[in-house]
Design a protein around this motif. Sequence first.
Motif, PDB file in Angstrom:
ATOM      1  N   VAL A 294       0.847  -1.206   0.000  1.00 59.28           N
ATOM      2  CA  VAL A 294       0.000   0.000   0.000  1.00 59.28           C
ATOM      3  C   VAL A 294       0.883   1.257   0.000  1.00 59.28           C
ATOM      4  O   VAL A 294       0.499   2.289   0.523  1.00 59.28           O
ATOM      5  N   ARG A 295       2.047   1.143  -0.621  1.00 56.52           N
ATOM      6  CA  ARG A 295       2.937   2.305  -0.736  1.00 56.52           C
ATOM      7  C   ARG A 295       2.774   2.938  -2.106  1.00 56.52           C
ATOM      8  O   ARG A 295       2.483   2.272  -3.086  1.00 56.52           O
ATOM      9  N   GLY A 296       2.954   4.238  -2.175  1.00 58.79           N
ATOM     10  CA  GLY A 296       2.882   4.936  -3.448  1.00 58.79           C
ATOM     11  C   GLY A 296       4.219   4.848  -4.187  1.00 58.79           C
ATOM     12  O   GLY A 296       5.246   4.574  -3.583  1.00 58.79           O
ATOM     13  N   SER A 297       4.193   5.071  -5.508  1.00 58.97           N
ATOM     14  CA  SER A 297       5.446   5.033  -6.272  1.00 58.97           C
ATOM     15  C   SER A 297       5.628   6.329  -7.064  1.00 58.97           C
ATOM     16  O   SER A 297       4.662   6.998  -7.425  1.00 58.97           O
ATOM     17  N   LEU A 298       6.881   6.662  -7.363  1.00 58.43           N
ATOM     18  CA  LEU A 298       7.192   7.863  -8.144  1.00 58.43           C
ATOM     19  C   LEU A 298       6.669   7.712  -9.570  1.00 58.43           C
ATOM     20  O   LEU A 298       6.160   8.660 -10.180  1.00 58.43           O
ATOM     21  N   GLU A 299       6.755   6.485 -10.081  1.00 57.78           N
ATOM     22  CA  GLU A 299       6.272   6.225 -11.442  1.00 57.78           C
ATOM     23  C   GLU A 299       4.792   6.612 -11.582  1.00 57.78           C
ATOM     24  O   GLU A 299       4.369   7.214 -12.566  1.00 57.78           O
ATOM     25  N   PHE A 300       4.014   6.297 -10.552  1.00 60.06           N
ATOM     26  CA  PHE A 300       2.587   6.631 -10.563  1.00 60.06           C
ATOM     27  C   PHE A 300       2.388   8.145 -10.642  1.00 60.06           C
ATOM     28  O   PHE A 300       1.606   8.654 -11.431  1.00 60.06           O
ATOM     29  N   VAL A 301       3.141   8.872  -9.813  1.00 60.88           N
ATOM     30  CA  VAL A 301       2.969  10.330  -9.770  1.00 60.88           C
ATOM     31  C   VAL A 301       3.364  10.953 -11.104  1.00 60.88           C
ATOM     32  O   VAL A 301       2.701  11.879 -11.587  1.00 60.88           O
ATOM     33  N   GLU A 302       4.422  10.439 -11.712  1.00 66.37           N
ATOM     34  CA  GLU A 302       4.850  10.981 -13.018  1.00 66.37           C
ATOM     35  C   GLU A 302       3.758  10.816 -14.068  1.00 66.37           C
ATOM     36  O   GLU A 302       3.400  11.743 -14.783  1.00 66.37           O
ATOM     37  N   GLY A 303       3.206   9.603 -14.131  1.00 63.01           N
ATOM     38  CA  GLY A 303       2.151   9.326 -15.113  1.00 63.01           C
ATOM     39  C   GLY A 303       0.914  10.156 -14.826  1.00 63.01           C
ATOM     40  O   GLY A 303       0.301  10.743 -15.713  1.00 63.01           O
ATOM     41  N   LEU A 304       0.557  10.228 -13.535  1.00 63.04           N
ATOM     42  CA  LEU A 304      -0.636  10.961 -13.122  1.00 63.04           C
ATOM     43  C   LEU A 304      -0.506  12.434 -13.529  1.00 63.04           C
ATOM     44  O   LEU A 304      -1.405  13.010 -14.158  1.00 63.04           O
ATOM     45  N   ALA A 305       0.629  13.051 -13.175  1.00 61.31           N
ATOM     46  CA  ALA A 305       0.810  14.482 -13.454  1.00 61.31           C
ATOM     47  C   ALA A 305       0.707  14.736 -14.945  1.00 61.31           C
ATOM     48  O   ALA A 305       0.024  15.664 -15.396  1.00 61.31           O
ATOM     49  N   SER A 306       1.367  13.908 -15.722  1.00 60.98           N
ATOM     50  CA  SER A 306       1.366  14.158 -17.166  1.00 60.98           C
ATOM     51  C   SER A 306      -0.054  13.997 -17.731  1.00 60.98           C
ATOM     52  O   SER A 306      -0.483  14.791 -18.568  1.00 60.98           O
ATOM     53  N   ASN A 307      -0.817  13.043 -17.227  1.00 63.15           N
ATOM     54  CA  ASN A 307      -2.172  12.840 -17.748  1.00 63.15           C
ATOM     55  C   ASN A 307      -3.152  13.916 -17.275  1.00 63.15           C
ATOM     56  O   ASN A 307      -3.985  14.382 -18.046  1.00 63.15           O
ATOM     57  N   VAL A 308      -3.027  14.310 -16.008  1.00 67.38           N
ATOM     58  CA  VAL A 308      -3.916  15.362 -15.506  1.00 67.38           C
ATOM     59  C   VAL A 308      -3.693  16.648 -16.300  1.00 67.38           C
ATOM     60  O   VAL A 308      -4.645  17.345 -16.663  1.00 67.38           O
ATOM     61  N   LEU A 309      -2.435  16.962 -16.601  1.00 65.30           N
ATOM     62  CA  LEU A 309      -2.145  18.221 -17.308  1.00 65.30           C
ATOM     63  C   LEU A 309      -2.644  18.205 -18.752  1.00 65.30           C
ATOM     64  O   LEU A 309      -2.906  19.252 -19.328  1.00 65.30           O
ATOM     65  N   LEU A 311      -5.522  17.126 -19.452  1.00 68.48           N
ATOM     66  CA  LEU A 311      -6.928  17.514 -19.300  1.00 68.48           C
ATOM     67  C   LEU A 311      -7.064  18.953 -18.817  1.00 68.48           C
ATOM     68  O   LEU A 311      -7.911  19.705 -19.286  1.00 68.48           O
ATOM     69  N   MET A 312      -6.244  19.314 -17.825  1.00 69.67           N
ATOM     70  CA  MET A 312      -6.372  20.632 -17.184  1.00 69.67           C
ATOM     71  C   MET A 312      -4.982  21.257 -17.079  1.00 69.67           C
ATOM     72  O   MET A 312      -4.331  21.198 -16.015  1.00 69.67           O
ATOM     73  N   PRO A 313      -4.502  21.869 -18.176  1.00 75.72           N
ATOM     74  CA  PRO A 313      -3.125  22.388 -18.185  1.00 75.72           C
ATOM     75  C   PRO A 313      -2.887  23.440 -17.106  1.00 75.72           C
ATOM     76  O   PRO A 313      -1.764  23.602 -16.624  1.00 75.72           O
ATOM     77  N   GLY A 314      -3.963  24.111 -16.662  1.00 68.40           N
ATOM     78  CA  GLY A 314      -3.811  25.179 -15.667  1.00 68.40           C
ATOM     79  C   GLY A 314      -3.369  24.684 -14.295  1.00 68.40           C
ATOM     80  O   GLY A 314      -3.059  25.482 -13.416  1.00 68.40           O
ATOM     81  N   LEU A 315      -3.307  23.374 -14.095  1.00 69.86           N
ATOM     82  CA  LEU A 315      -2.934  22.851 -12.769  1.00 69.86           C
ATOM     83  C   LEU A 315      -1.426  22.671 -12.605  1.00 69.86           C
ATOM     84  O   LEU A 315      -0.966  22.145 -11.589  1.00 69.86           O
ATOM     85  N   SER A 316      -0.644  23.140 -13.587  1.00 69.82           N
ATOM     86  CA  SER A 316       0.777  22.751 -13.613  1.00 69.82           C
ATOM     87  C   SER A 316       1.568  23.206 -12.395  1.00 69.82           C
ATOM     88  O   SER A 316       2.595  22.625 -12.075  1.00 69.82           O
ATOM     89  N   LYS A 317       1.097  24.233 -11.691  1.00 65.27           N
ATOM     90  CA  LYS A 317       1.895  24.728 -10.541  1.00 65.27           C
ATOM     91  C   LYS A 317       1.441  24.125  -9.214  1.00 65.27           C
ATOM     92  O   LYS A 317       1.988  24.440  -8.161  1.00 65.27           O
ATOM     93  N   MET A 318       0.418  23.275  -9.254  1.00 62.16           N
ATOM     94  CA  MET A 318      -0.073  22.732  -7.983  1.00 62.16           C
ATOM     95  C   MET A 318       0.881  21.692  -7.423  1.00 62.16           C
ATOM     96  O   MET A 318       1.530  20.966  -8.159  1.00 62.16           O
ATOM     97  N   ARG A 319       0.926  21.643  -6.080  1.00 61.19           N
ATOM     98  CA  ARG A 319       1.832  20.684  -5.433  1.00 61.19           C
ATOM     99  C   ARG A 319       1.068  19.511  -4.832  1.00 61.19           C
ATOM    100  O   ARG A 319      -0.002  19.715  -4.243  1.00 61.19           O
ATOM    101  N   LEU A 320       1.613  18.325  -4.999  1.00 59.25           N
ATOM    102  CA  LEU A 320       1.002  17.140  -4.371  1.00 59.25           C
ATOM    103  C   LEU A 320       1.403  17.114  -2.900  1.00 59.25           C
ATOM    104  O   LEU A 320       2.555  17.384  -2.572  1.00 59.25           O
ATOM    105  N   LEU A 321       0.445  16.786  -2.034  1.00 59.84           N
ATOM    106  CA  LEU A 321       0.755  16.692  -0.596  1.00 59.84           C
ATOM    107  C   LEU A 321       1.030  15.263  -0.161  1.00 59.84           C
ATOM    108  O   LEU A 321       1.928  15.013   0.623  1.00 59.84           O
ATOM    109  N   ARG A 322       0.189  14.341  -0.628  1.00 59.16           N
ATOM    110  CA  ARG A 322       0.309  12.953  -0.150  1.00 59.16           C
ATOM    111  C   ARG A 322      -0.032  11.997  -1.267  1.00 59.16           C
ATOM    112  O   ARG A 322      -0.797  12.339  -2.168  1.00 59.16           O
ATOM    113  N   GLN A 323       0.492  10.795  -1.159  1.00 61.02           N
ATOM    114  CA  GLN A 323       0.037   9.710  -2.039  1.00 61.02           C
ATOM    115  C   GLN A 323      -0.037   8.430  -1.213  1.00 61.02           C
ATOM    116  O   GLN A 323       0.626   8.299  -0.177  1.00 61.02           O
ATOM    117  N   TRP A 324      -0.852   7.507  -1.665  1.00 58.56           N
ATOM    118  CA  TRP A 324      -1.060   6.263  -0.918  1.00 58.56           C
ATOM    119  C   TRP A 324      -1.616   5.218  -1.877  1.00 58.56           C
ATOM    120  O   TRP A 324      -1.825   5.506  -3.059  1.00 58.56           O
TER     121      TRP A 324
END
Length: 404
Positions: A294-309, A311-324
Amino acid sequence: KGLTKADWPKVWRHHDLKPRYDVVIIGGGLHGLATAYYLAAYHGVRNIAVLDKGYLGGGGSGRNTAIVRSNYLTPEGVRFYDRSLKLYENLASELNFNVMFSQRGHLTLAHNDGGLRTMRWRAEVNKVQGVDSEVIGPEEIKKLVPSMDTSAQARYPILGALYHPPGGIIRHDAVVWGYARAAAGLGVHLHQETEVTGIDVRHGRVTGVRTTRGDIATGTVVNCTAGWATLISEMAGVEMPVTTSPLQAAVTEPVKPFLDTVVVSGTLHVYVSQTDRGELVFGASVDPFTSYSVRGSLEFVEGLASNVLKLMPGLSKMRLLRQWAGLCDMTPDYSPIMGPTSVEGFFVDVGWGTYGFKAGPVAGEAMAECISTGRTPQIIAHFGLDRFRSGRLVGEKGAAAVGH
Ligand code: PYC
Protein backbone atom coordinates in the motif's frame (compact mmCIF):
# COMPACT_ATOMS: atom_id res chain seq x y z
CA LYS A 1 -10.30 26.78 29.35
CA GLY A 2 -10.72 25.03 25.98
CA LEU A 3 -12.04 21.51 25.42
CA THR A 4 -9.54 18.71 25.90
CA LYS A 5 -9.61 15.25 24.36
CA ALA A 6 -10.97 13.87 27.63
CA ASP A 7 -14.09 16.06 27.33
CA TRP A 8 -15.28 14.20 24.23
CA PRO A 9 -17.42 11.12 24.88
CA LYS A 10 -16.16 7.87 23.37
CA VAL A 11 -18.06 7.04 20.17
CA TRP A 12 -17.64 3.29 20.69
CA ARG A 13 -16.36 1.31 23.67
CA HIS A 14 -13.65 -1.29 23.98
CA HIS A 15 -15.06 -4.71 24.98
CA ASP A 16 -13.50 -7.96 26.11
CA LEU A 17 -13.98 -10.66 23.49
CA LYS A 18 -17.02 -12.74 24.43
CA PRO A 19 -16.71 -16.55 24.10
CA ARG A 20 -19.75 -16.65 21.82
CA TYR A 21 -21.41 -14.33 19.26
CA ASP A 22 -24.38 -15.03 16.99
CA VAL A 23 -22.58 -13.42 14.06
CA VAL A 24 -18.87 -12.69 13.58
CA ILE A 25 -18.02 -10.22 10.83
CA ILE A 26 -14.41 -10.22 9.67
CA GLY A 27 -13.33 -6.79 8.43
CA GLY A 28 -14.11 -3.51 10.21
CA GLY A 29 -14.46 -1.42 7.09
CA LEU A 30 -17.55 0.08 5.53
CA HIS A 31 -19.00 -3.27 4.39
CA GLY A 32 -18.51 -5.04 7.72
CA LEU A 33 -19.86 -2.13 9.75
CA ALA A 34 -22.83 -1.58 7.44
CA THR A 35 -23.70 -5.29 7.62
CA ALA A 36 -23.54 -5.14 11.41
CA TYR A 37 -25.65 -1.99 11.50
CA TYR A 38 -28.44 -3.33 9.24
CA LEU A 39 -28.49 -6.66 11.10
CA ALA A 40 -28.86 -4.88 14.43
CA ALA A 41 -31.19 -2.08 13.30
CA TYR A 42 -33.53 -3.98 10.96
CA HIS A 43 -33.28 -7.67 11.87
CA GLY A 44 -32.95 -7.60 15.66
CA VAL A 45 -29.60 -9.46 15.61
CA ARG A 46 -27.44 -7.70 18.19
CA ASN A 47 -24.99 -10.27 19.52
CA ILE A 48 -22.47 -9.40 16.80
CA ALA A 49 -18.69 -9.01 16.79
CA VAL A 50 -16.90 -7.02 14.08
CA LEU A 51 -13.20 -7.96 14.00
CA ASP A 52 -10.43 -5.98 12.37
CA LYS A 53 -6.73 -6.72 12.48
CA GLY A 54 -6.01 -2.97 12.32
CA TYR A 55 -8.31 -0.05 13.00
CA LEU A 56 -11.85 0.64 11.75
CA GLY A 57 -11.85 1.99 8.19
CA GLY A 58 -8.08 1.59 7.80
CA GLY A 59 -8.31 -0.48 4.61
CA GLY A 60 -10.13 0.32 1.39
CA SER A 61 -12.79 2.34 3.25
CA GLY A 62 -10.27 5.02 4.19
CA ARG A 63 -8.18 4.78 1.03
CA ASN A 64 -10.72 5.18 -1.77
CA THR A 65 -11.31 8.46 -3.57
CA ALA A 66 -14.80 8.89 -2.08
CA ILE A 67 -16.68 8.72 -5.40
CA VAL A 68 -20.29 7.52 -5.49
CA ARG A 69 -22.24 6.79 -8.68
CA SER A 70 -24.66 4.31 -10.23
CA ASN A 71 -23.95 4.73 -13.98
CA TYR A 72 -22.89 1.12 -14.48
CA LEU A 73 -23.05 -1.03 -17.62
CA THR A 74 -25.13 -4.08 -16.73
CA PRO A 75 -28.77 -3.86 -15.56
CA GLU A 76 -27.82 -5.93 -12.48
CA GLY A 77 -25.01 -3.50 -11.64
CA VAL A 78 -27.08 -0.36 -12.28
CA ARG A 79 -29.92 -1.52 -10.02
CA PHE A 80 -27.53 -2.56 -7.29
CA TYR A 81 -25.35 0.58 -7.21
CA ASP A 82 -28.42 2.79 -7.56
CA ARG A 83 -29.95 1.31 -4.42
CA SER A 84 -26.65 2.18 -2.71
CA LEU A 85 -26.80 5.75 -3.97
CA LYS A 86 -30.35 6.09 -2.63
CA LEU A 87 -29.19 4.80 0.76
CA TYR A 88 -26.29 7.29 0.65
CA GLU A 89 -28.75 10.11 -0.06
CA ASN A 90 -30.52 9.36 3.21
CA LEU A 91 -27.52 8.24 5.24
CA ALA A 92 -26.95 11.40 7.27
CA SER A 93 -30.43 11.21 8.75
CA GLU A 94 -30.39 7.39 8.99
CA LEU A 95 -27.21 7.54 11.11
CA ASN A 96 -27.65 11.02 12.61
CA PHE A 97 -24.13 11.80 11.39
CA ASN A 98 -23.04 14.39 8.85
CA VAL A 99 -21.54 12.35 6.02
CA MET A 100 -21.08 15.39 3.75
CA PHE A 101 -22.58 13.94 0.59
CA SER A 102 -22.13 16.29 -2.35
CA GLN A 103 -24.13 15.16 -5.41
CA ARG A 104 -22.18 17.35 -7.75
CA GLY A 105 -22.47 15.29 -10.93
CA HIS A 106 -20.05 12.80 -12.49
CA LEU A 107 -18.51 13.08 -15.95
CA THR A 108 -16.83 10.18 -17.76
CA LEU A 109 -14.99 11.56 -20.78
CA ALA A 110 -14.77 9.86 -24.17
CA HIS A 111 -11.72 10.61 -26.29
CA ASN A 112 -12.42 8.29 -29.22
CA ASP A 113 -15.29 6.63 -31.07
CA GLY A 114 -15.06 3.41 -29.06
CA GLY A 115 -15.28 5.36 -25.80
CA LEU A 116 -18.26 7.35 -27.03
CA ARG A 117 -20.05 4.16 -28.05
CA THR A 118 -19.60 2.72 -24.53
CA MET A 119 -20.89 5.97 -22.98
CA ARG A 120 -24.01 5.82 -25.19
CA TRP A 121 -24.52 2.19 -24.27
CA ARG A 122 -24.23 2.96 -20.55
CA ALA A 123 -26.57 5.96 -20.88
CA GLU A 124 -29.24 3.77 -22.47
CA VAL A 125 -28.92 0.97 -19.89
CA ASN A 126 -29.02 3.61 -17.12
CA LYS A 127 -32.16 5.28 -18.50
CA VAL A 128 -34.00 1.97 -18.82
CA GLN A 129 -33.28 1.40 -15.11
CA GLY A 130 -34.50 4.91 -14.24
CA VAL A 131 -31.01 6.29 -13.59
CA ASP A 132 -30.22 9.85 -14.66
CA SER A 133 -27.38 9.63 -17.26
CA GLU A 134 -26.93 11.15 -20.70
CA VAL A 135 -24.19 11.75 -23.24
CA ILE A 136 -23.21 15.40 -23.60
CA GLY A 137 -20.83 17.18 -26.00
CA PRO A 138 -17.69 19.30 -25.51
CA GLU A 139 -19.57 22.59 -25.21
CA GLU A 140 -21.68 21.42 -22.31
CA ILE A 141 -18.61 19.81 -20.73
CA LYS A 142 -16.78 23.14 -20.92
CA LYS A 143 -19.68 24.84 -19.13
CA LEU A 144 -19.54 22.28 -16.34
CA VAL A 145 -15.72 22.28 -16.10
CA PRO A 146 -14.28 25.56 -17.41
CA SER A 147 -10.73 24.49 -16.42
CA MET A 148 -10.79 21.56 -18.86
CA ASP A 149 -9.11 21.76 -22.26
CA THR A 150 -11.99 20.81 -24.56
CA SER A 151 -10.32 22.22 -27.69
CA ALA A 152 -9.75 20.14 -30.80
CA GLN A 153 -5.99 20.76 -30.34
CA ALA A 154 -5.80 18.81 -27.07
CA ARG A 155 -3.46 15.79 -27.15
CA TYR A 156 -6.52 13.57 -26.53
CA PRO A 157 -9.48 15.64 -27.78
CA ILE A 158 -12.71 15.19 -25.83
CA LEU A 159 -15.53 13.96 -28.09
CA GLY A 160 -18.21 13.80 -25.40
CA ALA A 161 -18.93 12.47 -21.92
CA LEU A 162 -21.38 10.38 -19.97
CA TYR A 163 -22.93 12.88 -17.57
CA HIS A 164 -24.49 11.43 -14.41
CA PRO A 165 -25.92 14.25 -12.24
CA PRO A 166 -26.69 12.15 -9.09
CA GLY A 167 -23.05 11.00 -8.77
CA GLY A 168 -20.67 12.81 -6.47
CA ILE A 169 -18.38 12.52 -3.48
CA ILE A 170 -19.01 11.76 0.17
CA ARG A 171 -16.70 11.96 3.17
CA HIS A 172 -15.50 8.35 3.42
CA ASP A 173 -14.28 8.46 7.03
CA ALA A 174 -17.59 9.96 8.13
CA VAL A 175 -19.45 7.09 6.49
CA VAL A 176 -17.32 4.56 8.42
CA TRP A 177 -17.64 6.41 11.72
CA GLY A 178 -21.38 6.92 11.25
CA TYR A 179 -22.03 3.20 10.73
CA ALA A 180 -19.61 2.27 13.55
CA ARG A 181 -21.26 4.62 16.02
CA ALA A 182 -24.78 3.52 15.08
CA ALA A 183 -23.87 -0.20 15.25
CA ALA A 184 -22.09 0.22 18.59
CA GLY A 185 -25.13 2.10 19.93
CA LEU A 186 -27.26 -0.97 19.11
CA GLY A 187 -24.93 -3.23 21.08
CA VAL A 188 -22.53 -4.48 18.37
CA HIS A 189 -19.00 -5.15 19.69
CA LEU A 190 -16.29 -3.55 17.55
CA HIS A 191 -12.94 -5.29 18.11
CA GLN A 192 -9.97 -3.48 16.62
CA GLU A 193 -6.44 -4.96 16.56
CA THR A 194 -8.00 -8.43 16.60
CA GLU A 195 -6.59 -10.59 13.84
CA VAL A 196 -8.34 -13.74 12.66
CA THR A 197 -5.96 -16.70 12.60
CA GLY A 198 -8.38 -19.50 11.75
CA ILE A 199 -11.97 -20.47 11.07
CA ASP A 200 -13.34 -23.73 12.48
CA VAL A 201 -15.56 -25.83 10.23
CA ARG A 202 -17.09 -29.13 11.36
CA HIS A 203 -19.19 -31.40 9.14
CA GLY A 204 -19.53 -28.68 6.50
CA ARG A 205 -20.60 -25.89 8.81
CA VAL A 206 -18.88 -23.04 10.62
CA THR A 207 -18.44 -23.47 14.36
CA GLY A 208 -16.00 -20.76 15.38
CA VAL A 209 -13.30 -18.22 14.72
CA ARG A 210 -9.82 -18.13 16.20
CA THR A 211 -8.19 -14.76 16.82
CA THR A 212 -5.06 -13.25 18.35
CA ARG A 213 -7.22 -12.34 21.38
CA GLY A 214 -8.87 -15.72 21.87
CA ASP A 215 -11.39 -18.09 20.32
CA ILE A 216 -15.03 -17.34 19.57
CA ALA A 217 -17.82 -19.88 19.11
CA THR A 218 -20.31 -18.90 16.41
CA GLY A 219 -22.53 -20.38 13.73
CA THR A 220 -22.27 -17.45 11.33
CA VAL A 221 -19.13 -15.84 9.90
CA VAL A 222 -19.11 -13.11 7.26
CA ASN A 223 -15.99 -12.35 5.24
CA CYS A 224 -16.13 -8.59 4.60
CA THR A 225 -12.45 -8.10 3.91
CA ALA A 226 -10.70 -6.47 0.99
CA GLY A 227 -7.12 -7.41 0.23
CA TRP A 228 -7.38 -10.50 2.44
CA ALA A 229 -10.56 -11.96 0.94
CA THR A 230 -8.87 -15.07 -0.42
CA LEU A 231 -6.85 -15.67 2.74
CA ILE A 232 -9.89 -15.50 5.03
CA SER A 233 -12.03 -17.63 2.71
CA GLU A 234 -9.29 -20.26 2.50
CA MET A 235 -9.41 -20.54 6.31
CA ALA A 236 -12.97 -21.84 5.86
CA GLY A 237 -11.91 -24.03 2.92
CA VAL A 238 -13.62 -21.86 0.29
CA GLU A 239 -11.63 -20.92 -2.80
CA MET A 240 -12.16 -17.49 -4.38
CA PRO A 241 -11.36 -16.52 -8.00
CA VAL A 242 -9.79 -13.26 -6.84
CA THR A 243 -6.45 -11.54 -7.41
CA THR A 244 -5.27 -8.51 -5.45
CA SER A 245 -3.68 -5.40 -6.94
CA PRO A 246 -2.87 -2.00 -5.44
CA LEU A 247 -4.62 1.14 -6.63
CA GLN A 248 -2.74 4.37 -6.06
CA ALA A 249 -4.15 7.81 -5.32
CA ALA A 250 -2.86 11.25 -4.38
CA VAL A 251 -4.02 14.58 -3.04
CA THR A 252 -2.81 18.15 -3.67
CA GLU A 253 -2.48 21.18 -1.46
CA PRO A 254 -5.84 22.96 -0.95
CA VAL A 255 -6.84 25.73 -3.36
CA LYS A 256 -9.94 27.87 -3.84
CA PRO A 257 -12.91 25.82 -5.11
CA PHE A 258 -12.97 25.69 -8.92
CA LEU A 259 -14.06 22.13 -9.73
CA ASP A 260 -17.56 21.10 -8.72
CA THR A 261 -18.03 17.90 -10.70
CA VAL A 262 -16.19 14.58 -10.62
CA VAL A 263 -14.16 14.12 -13.82
CA VAL A 264 -13.02 10.72 -15.10
CA SER A 265 -10.96 9.86 -18.16
CA GLY A 266 -10.62 6.18 -18.95
CA THR A 267 -8.19 6.86 -21.80
CA LEU A 268 -5.91 8.93 -19.57
CA HIS A 269 -6.40 6.58 -16.59
CA VAL A 270 -7.25 9.35 -14.16
CA TYR A 271 -10.13 10.74 -12.11
CA VAL A 272 -10.21 13.97 -10.18
CA SER A 273 -12.52 15.76 -7.75
CA GLN A 274 -12.10 18.67 -5.34
CA THR A 275 -12.87 18.16 -1.67
CA ASP A 276 -14.69 20.63 0.59
CA ARG A 277 -11.25 21.56 1.95
CA GLY A 278 -10.09 22.52 -1.56
CA GLU A 279 -7.69 19.64 -2.17
CA LEU A 280 -7.75 17.85 -5.51
CA VAL A 281 -8.05 14.09 -5.10
CA PHE A 282 -6.63 12.00 -7.94
CA GLY A 283 -6.88 8.29 -8.60
CA ALA A 284 -5.79 5.98 -11.38
CA SER A 285 -6.11 2.41 -12.63
CA VAL A 286 -5.06 -0.50 -10.50
CA ASP A 287 -1.34 -1.23 -10.75
CA PRO A 288 -0.61 -3.78 -13.50
CA PHE A 289 0.64 -6.45 -11.06
CA THR A 290 -0.62 -8.32 -8.03
CA SER A 291 0.73 -7.15 -4.69
CA TYR A 292 -0.27 -6.40 -1.10
CA SER A 293 1.80 -3.21 -1.02
CA VAL A 294 0.00 0.00 0.00
CA ARG A 295 2.94 2.31 -0.74
CA GLY A 296 2.88 4.94 -3.45
CA SER A 297 5.45 5.03 -6.27
CA LEU A 298 7.19 7.86 -8.14
CA GLU A 299 6.27 6.22 -11.44
CA PHE A 300 2.59 6.63 -10.56
CA VAL A 301 2.97 10.33 -9.77
CA GLU A 302 4.85 10.98 -13.02
CA GLY A 303 2.15 9.33 -15.11
CA LEU A 304 -0.64 10.96 -13.12
CA ALA A 305 0.81 14.48 -13.45
CA SER A 306 1.37 14.16 -17.17
CA ASN A 307 -2.17 12.84 -17.75
CA VAL A 308 -3.92 15.36 -15.51
CA LEU A 309 -2.14 18.22 -17.31
CA LYS A 310 -3.42 16.95 -20.65
CA LEU A 311 -6.93 17.51 -19.30
CA MET A 312 -6.37 20.63 -17.18
CA PRO A 313 -3.13 22.39 -18.19
CA GLY A 314 -3.81 25.18 -15.67
CA LEU A 315 -2.93 22.85 -12.77
CA SER A 316 0.78 22.75 -13.61
CA LYS A 317 1.90 24.73 -10.54
CA MET A 318 -0.07 22.73 -7.98
CA ARG A 319 1.83 20.68 -5.43
CA LEU A 320 1.00 17.14 -4.37
CA LEU A 321 0.76 16.69 -0.60
CA ARG A 322 0.31 12.95 -0.15
CA GLN A 323 0.04 9.71 -2.04
CA TRP A 324 -1.06 6.26 -0.92
CA ALA A 325 -2.51 3.01 -2.19
CA GLY A 326 -5.36 0.66 -1.33
CA LEU A 327 -5.88 -2.99 -2.21
CA CYS A 328 -8.39 -4.07 -4.84
CA ASP A 329 -9.64 -7.66 -4.99
CA MET A 330 -10.38 -8.26 -8.65
CA THR A 331 -12.80 -10.93 -9.90
CA PRO A 332 -12.81 -12.24 -13.49
CA ASP A 333 -15.99 -10.28 -14.41
CA TYR A 334 -15.39 -7.18 -12.23
CA SER A 335 -18.55 -7.84 -10.22
CA PRO A 336 -18.49 -8.74 -6.51
CA ILE A 337 -18.95 -12.14 -4.88
CA MET A 338 -21.77 -12.02 -2.32
CA GLY A 339 -23.93 -14.41 -0.38
CA PRO A 340 -23.71 -17.92 1.10
CA THR A 341 -20.98 -20.42 0.23
CA SER A 342 -20.64 -24.20 0.19
CA VAL A 343 -19.78 -24.04 3.92
CA GLU A 344 -22.95 -23.56 5.91
CA GLY A 345 -22.86 -20.36 7.95
CA PHE A 346 -19.92 -18.90 6.01
CA PHE A 347 -20.93 -15.86 3.96
CA VAL A 348 -18.85 -13.65 1.69
CA ASP A 349 -19.06 -10.01 0.65
CA VAL A 350 -15.83 -9.68 -1.29
CA GLY A 351 -14.21 -9.12 -4.70
CA TRP A 352 -15.07 -5.46 -4.98
CA GLY A 353 -12.26 -4.39 -7.28
CA THR A 354 -12.49 -0.59 -7.42
CA TYR A 355 -16.23 -0.44 -6.70
CA GLY A 356 -16.41 -1.26 -2.98
CA PHE A 357 -16.98 2.18 -1.50
CA LYS A 358 -19.92 2.94 -3.77
CA ALA A 359 -21.59 -0.32 -2.73
CA GLY A 360 -21.13 -0.15 1.06
CA PRO A 361 -24.71 0.68 2.12
CA VAL A 362 -26.50 -1.71 -0.26
CA ALA A 363 -23.98 -4.46 0.44
CA GLY A 364 -24.62 -4.10 4.17
CA GLU A 365 -28.36 -4.02 3.69
CA ALA A 366 -28.43 -7.07 1.41
CA MET A 367 -25.96 -9.14 3.44
CA ALA A 368 -27.93 -8.46 6.62
CA GLU A 369 -31.11 -9.70 4.94
CA CYS A 370 -29.33 -12.73 3.50
CA ILE A 371 -27.88 -13.72 6.88
CA SER A 372 -30.99 -13.17 8.98
CA THR A 373 -33.57 -14.69 6.61
CA GLY A 374 -31.40 -17.42 5.07
CA ARG A 375 -32.57 -16.28 1.62
CA THR A 376 -30.47 -14.44 -0.95
CA PRO A 377 -32.13 -11.09 -1.79
CA GLN A 378 -32.91 -10.57 -5.47
CA ILE A 379 -30.65 -7.51 -5.67
CA ILE A 380 -27.54 -9.70 -5.10
CA ALA A 381 -28.83 -12.92 -6.66
CA HIS A 382 -26.55 -12.50 -9.70
CA PHE A 383 -23.39 -12.03 -7.62
CA GLY A 384 -23.11 -15.54 -6.13
CA LEU A 385 -19.87 -17.52 -6.20
CA ASP A 386 -21.60 -20.27 -8.21
CA ARG A 387 -21.65 -18.04 -11.33
CA PHE A 388 -18.04 -18.95 -12.00
CA ARG A 389 -19.17 -22.55 -12.37
CA SER A 390 -22.38 -21.88 -14.30
CA GLY A 391 -20.71 -19.28 -16.56
CA ARG A 392 -23.41 -16.67 -15.88
CA LEU A 393 -20.96 -13.82 -15.44
CA VAL A 394 -21.96 -10.18 -14.87
CA GLY A 395 -19.36 -8.34 -16.99
CA GLU A 396 -18.87 -4.93 -15.40
CA LYS A 397 -15.41 -4.04 -16.72
CA GLY A 398 -16.90 -1.51 -19.14
CA ALA A 399 -18.21 0.55 -16.21
CA ALA A 400 -14.79 0.93 -14.59
CA ALA A 401 -13.82 4.54 -13.97
CA VAL A 402 -10.55 3.91 -15.74
CA GLY A 403 -9.02 0.98 -17.59
CA HIS A 404 -7.76 -2.04 -15.70
O1 PYC B 1 -15.38 3.19 -10.39
O2 PYC B 1 -15.88 5.27 -9.97
C1 PYC B 1 -15.13 4.30 -9.90
C2 PYC B 1 -13.87 4.45 -9.15
C3 PYC B 1 -13.38 5.57 -8.59
C4 PYC B 1 -12.21 5.20 -8.00
C5 PYC B 1 -11.99 3.88 -8.24
N1 PYC B 1 -13.03 3.42 -8.94
